[in-house]
Design a protein around this motif. Structure first.
Motif: not given
Length: 829
Positions: A728-745
């Protein structure tokens, strides 16, 4: 004839005769008057002696005669006797039909041969006893009848004050008018003393005497020699005793008793109660060989258990009689009622039947009493003794099978299994964090929790201080699964579940449903209560009881040791009744059980794989626990059938367990030793070979960064984990924590680029988006440390050590990139 008549006609003869007749007449008159006066005086004297003694009715007499202080007993689970309840006496009631004729004949032959014909006093026997006393004859028989002896024992003192004999005679005669001979004889045989028994207790009544001296429960099994021996004892029980007050054999006393026994046999032969052949056989009987073997009192052999049985039985009976009496609201009344009920229990002939398995209990006591299992005592400090408390339960019923209450009763009487309250440490995490969180569907074993520093306002301090909880390894581990957090017993994930996912109120309400009654109102403000920061703590019994509900598939039964109590007549006055309550689902219980399985396979209890001799044959799961500075060590674990909880520590918190001497592992060691002994000696208790998986449990693969379904990126980088779920509690949403992103060091930190940021200023990176960004964490820490410096916060309000924060790798974000940003940032406060 004429001469005779003539003689009496002489004047001097007539005068002399007249004087003689007058003298005799007046002497007779004076004798009559003297008799009247003397009788009156005697009557007055006797009346004065007995004037204070009331004229008793039959009902009042019978009430006093039947007012017997009867010995009670405590029994093991198989109904065998542990020992008698705490008194100096052993009293057991017999029925007249239980007493064989040979025993009655022996008693009457030596004590009261005319019992069935006299009216309470026997003048012939009294005169015979006086003559024997005056002539110092070898054979001495009593002058008091059985009725007189009973009257003296029930209604009078045993002293020799004026008037006692007169009262005794009058009472005996009245008893004979109001009571039957059978009632008098039975009362006598139930009340008369017989000296010490083989346990050292004073024996009262023929049934207690047969048991205490010959270990015979059924009086019909007494032979002629034994019957005569018992019949001879009441004349001088302390002089004829074969055992002393310690239960040790007394040869001199036994010899005197045998001499008395031979007199009884002789009287029985003279009265025709036995034949010459029976007489000779009785003389030849090995009486000494038939005596009961000396043994210690149960309060010497099972002191902890007997005291605990007393305490619990008193509580049960008091609750039955006065259910509305509250010890908190009416302490004085409760104490008075408790003491009265305790006295009634000890003297009322109750039989207390426990759930304690003798084999298991003895094995657990052996473990506790073996000094090799603990740190040696400090000879300079007798109180510095490493203590232990343990409870073993039948998981399905919560019946207590065995206990370790402490090391040595002579040194410490506190029951560390049922009475002592200790901080539970990490053993509280499954109860107040993981179980309620799983039950509400908030987490599953593969759910991800961010193990990063948190700053807590300490609501229990009037000054409004702060608290910085830490893990046992003084480190933080970033995004980890709930299973990993439990395996390694990390504190931060448990605190987050307790505070943010479950909530303090719901956490403690849940714990109360599992039998944790020691939760106080102050604990509802304790933000670190889930790792052991409670006002008082909990007992081994209650915490183990809570774990038994996990083994029992979410069904809680209150732990109990008393299964029934009967009165002297065998009538059941109390019987335990199960009141099961379902606190959480079978699916939750199974998930929690499986998480505790890996605590042993790959977590903080891996040493049990070698210490538990049956590992791999009998499945075990469990949870370790320790408190600050290693004041306490715990292990709570179970098989599919048996739950066992163990606490080890010192009574004085100033004394600590240490890794150096191995004492921090002693709770696990004791758990393994006790479980090994239980499997070896009672293998029949371990019937279930595996933990049964209920319907609704499925296996799924999720992201180990978010606990959600894997994305293409998490799958590609290997950031997935496979585990079990409640369907009843198996996740249904996809991971959105690891992403490709543009960053500024910039200045050693990475910032997410805005849509309008020029491309030449950005870099493409794979990043982890946390619920609370690292930058925000660092800002919070900076603010906190400034506050510390400004207010001069002490150790009680904030940590004073250097806190290491891992900003990117390896533990906090597990990023697959090769970002060359600084890995460490130190903040001093």
């Amino acid at each position: 004839m004429r001469k005779f008549i003539a003689f009496f006609r002489k004047k001097w003869v007539r005068t002399t005769a007249g004087i003689a007749v007058a003298t005799v007449k007046w002497l007779f008159i004076f004798l009559i008057l003297g008799g009247i006066v003397g009788g009156g005086a005697a009557f007055g004297y006797v009346t004065a002696l007995v004037k204070d003694d009331p004229v008793r009715s039959r009902d009042s007499m019978m009430e006093m005669i039947q007012d017997n202080s009867v010995t009670g007993f405590v029994h093991f689970a198989d109904d065998s006797v542990i020992g008698q309840l705490r008194t100096d006496e052993d009293r057991r009631l017999a029925k007249l039909g239980d007493i064989p004729q040979v025993l009655l004949d022996a008693v009457l032959a030596i004590e009261d041969n005319d019992f069935y014909t006299h009216n309470g006093i026997d003048l012939k026997a009294t005169m015979r006893a006086v003559v024997q006393k005056l002539l110092h004859e070898d054979v001495q028989t009593g002058g008091s009848t059985i009725t007189q002896q009973l009257a003296r024992r029930v209604f009078l003192t045993l002293g020799r004050e004026d008037g006692r004999k007169a009262k005794e005679i009058f009472l005996a005669m009245r008893m004979e008018r109001l009571m039957s001979k059978q009632e008098i004889l039975l009362a006598y045989l139930n009340k008369i003393p017989y000296g010490n028994g083989s346990t050292g207790y004073n024996l009262y009544g023929i049934k207690a005497a047969a048991k205490g001296l010959f270990d015979i429960d059924d009086l019909s099994k007494l032979n002629v020699a034994q019957a005569a021996y018992l019949a001879g004892l009441p004349q001088q029980p302390s002089n004829y005793t074969a055992f002393n007050s310690k239960g040790e054999f007394d040869q001199a006393g036994f010899n005197r008793a045998v001499t008395r026994q031979r007199l009884v046999l002789k009287r029985m032969l003279e009265e025709g109660k036995i034949t010459d052949a029976q007489y000779q056989e009785a003389l030849a009987f090995d009486l000494k060989g038939s005596l009961a073997k000396p043994k210690q009192k149960a309060y010497n052999t099972y002191p902890y258990l007997m005291i605990e049985a007393e305490r619990q039985a008193t509580d049960i009976l008091l609750q039955q009689q006065k259910p509305g009496l509250d010890p908190q609201k009416q302490p004085a009344a409760y104490k008075e009622a408790y003491n009265a009920m305790h006295d009634q229990l000890l003297h009322g002939g109750y039989h207390v039947y426990t759930t304690i398995d003798k084999t298991i209990y003895d094995a657990m006591r052996d473990i506790a009493e073996n000094p090799k299992n603990f740190v040696p005592d400090d000879p300079k400090d007798p109180k510095k003794t490493e203590q232990v408390g343990a409870i073993m339960l039948d998981s399905r019923t919560s019946a207590i099978l065995g206990m370790i209450e402490g090391r040595d009763f002579s040194k410490e009487q506190l029951n560390h299994a049922t009475q002592a309250l200790r901080q539970p440490g990490s053993t509280m995490k499954p109860i107040a964090a993981y179980l309620p969180a799983i039950e509400k569907g908030a987490i599953q074993p593969a759910s991800v929790i961010d193990d990063v520093p948190i700053i807590l306002k300490d609501g229990t301090k009037a000054s409004g201080g702060y608290h910085i909880p830490a893990n046992w390894d003084s480190d933080y581990h970033g995004l980890i699964t709930a299973r990993t957090a439990l395996n390694q017993s990390y504190n931060i994930p448990a605190i987050k579940l307790y505070l943010d996912v479950v909530g303090i109120n719901q956490a403690w309400d849940f714990a109360k449903k599992l039998g944790i009654t020691s939760i106080q109102k102050e604990d509802y403000q304790a933000q670190t209560g889930v790792i052991g920061g409670l006002k008082y703590g909990t007992s081994v019994k209650e915490l183990t009881n809570a774990y038994a509900a996990i083994a029992n598939k979410g069904v809680f039964n209150e732990a109990y040791m008393i299964r029934k109590i009967t009165d002297p007549n065998g009538k059941i006055v109390y019987e335990h009744k199960q009141q099961p309550s379902t606190v959480f689902s079978e699916q939750t219980a199974y998930l929690m059980t499986d998480m505790m399985r890996t605590v042993i396979t790959e977590g903080t209890a891996t040493d049990l794989k070698s210490k538990f001799a049956y590992y791999g044959k009998i499945p075990i799961v469990g949870k370790t626990g320790s408190t600050q500075d290693d004041t306490d060590a715990w292990f709570e674990g179970f098989t599919p059938d048996i739950t066992l909880g163990v606490w080890v520590g010192y009574d004085q918190p100033v004394n600590k367990l240490t890794k150096a001497n191995g004492s921090t592992s002693h709770a696990k060691n004791v758990w393994a030793l006790a479980m090994n002994a239980a499997v070896e000696k009672r293998n029949d208790l371990f019937k279930t070979k595996s933990f049964e998986k209920p319907d609704g449990i499925v296996t799924a693969t999720v992201s180990n960064l978010s606990g959600k379904l894997p994305s293409e990126l998490t799958t590609k980088t290997g950031h997935t984990v496979t585990d079990i779920f409640n369907k009843d509690f198996v996740p249904t949403e996809q991971d959105d924590v690891m992403v490709n992103a543009k960053i500024i060091p910039y200045n050693g930190r990475n910032y997410l680029a805005q849509p309008a940021t020029p491309d030449d200023m950005t870099q493409d990176r794979t990043v982890i988006k946390r619920a609370k960004p690292i930058n925000q964490l660092l800002e919070d820490w900076s603010k906190f440390c400034k506050k510390c410096r400004r207010t001069g916060a002490s150790r009680s309000t904030a940590t004073s050590r250097s806190i290491t924060i891992r900003t990117l790798r390896p533990k906090w974000i597990r990023a697959p990139t090769t970002a060359r940003t600084p890995l460490l940032r130190r903040v001093q406060c």
